[in-house]
Design a protein around this motif. Structure first.
Motif, short mmCIF file in Angstrom:
data_model
loop_
_atom_site.label_atom_id
_atom_site.label_comp_id
_atom_site.label_asym_id
_atom_site.label_seq_id
_atom_site.Cartn_x
_atom_site.Cartn_y
_atom_site.Cartn_z
N UNK A 68 2.22 -1.12 -2.14
CA UNK A 68 2.67 0.00 -1.32
C UNK A 68 2.33 1.33 -1.99
N UNK A 69 2.56 1.42 -3.29
CA UNK A 69 2.26 2.64 -4.03
C UNK A 69 0.75 2.93 -4.01
N UNK A 70 -0.03 1.89 -4.16
CA UNK A 70 -1.48 2.06 -4.23
C UNK A 70 -2.06 2.59 -2.93
N UNK A 71 -1.59 2.07 -1.79
CA UNK A 71 -2.19 2.41 -0.50
C UNK A 71 -1.43 3.49 0.27
N UNK A 72 -0.27 3.88 -0.18
CA UNK A 72 0.51 4.91 0.51
C UNK A 72 -0.30 6.19 0.76
N UNK A 73 -1.01 6.72 -0.25
CA UNK A 73 -1.80 7.94 0.01
C UNK A 73 -2.86 7.74 1.09
N UNK A 74 -3.48 6.57 1.15
CA UNK A 74 -4.49 6.31 2.19
C UNK A 74 -3.86 6.34 3.57
#
Length: 167
Positions: free
Chosen positions: A135-141
């Motif tokens: 979730x943290x990895x893809x949240x900005x995308x």
């Protein structure tokens, strides 16, 4: 004695009992919803995630669902679904989906424990950490494609190789 050994001493090894102990050890807010379900709040760098684990004795499956609220503009949903597919192509465990009616981004994972298998503390901790890390990895995308009007391909460029949080 390790946390897993504490639970192996007894005859009844219930995966939600073990998750409850992990939640207490990590000082996560949690609520034992039923005997077979626990809900937790896990703080990440971007936001606090709702994590629910539920045990189905009939299916012998432990299901993890990690959610966060998201209300993308209606006209950006096709791009959001495109970036979801791109994210899911990069992950090996679990996957994202968007529940439009509830306005939730969802990470789901099911662990089969058929044949009397059990999940140890390390495995459960890894499941929860993997969900938060994804979730943290893809949240900005998700944010860039929804509100930044970026293309799915450009949005994916911000997905870092490894996120660091408090999971």
């Amino acid at each position: 004695m390790s946390l897993a050994e504490d639970f192996l001493i007894g005859d009844d090894l219930h995966p939600i009992d073990l998750v409850e102990t992990l939640a207490a050890d990590h000082q996560w807010e949690f609520d034992r919803v039923t005997e077979n379900q626990i809900a937790m709040a896990v703080e990440g760098l971007w936001r606090t995630y709702s994590v629910t684990l539920a045990w189905s004795p009939q299916d012998e499956t432990l299901r993890l669902i990690c959610t966060f609220e998201m209300e993308p503009p209606e006209h950006r949903l096709p791009e959001l679904f495109d970036v979801l597919n791109r994210c899911n192509d990069q992950v090996w465990t679990g996957g994202f989906t968007y529940w439009a009616e509830q306005k939730l981004m969802v990470w789901r994972y099911g662990l089969s424990l058929a044949g009397g298998q059990y999940a140890g503390a390390e495995q459960l901790n890894h499941m929860i950490s993997s969900a938060i890390t994804s979730c943290e990895r893809y949240y900005p995308a998700f944010q860039l494609v929804s509100w930044g009007e970026h293309s799915p391909a450009d949005s994916m460029k911000v997905a870092i190789a490894e996120a660091y949080g408090r999971a």
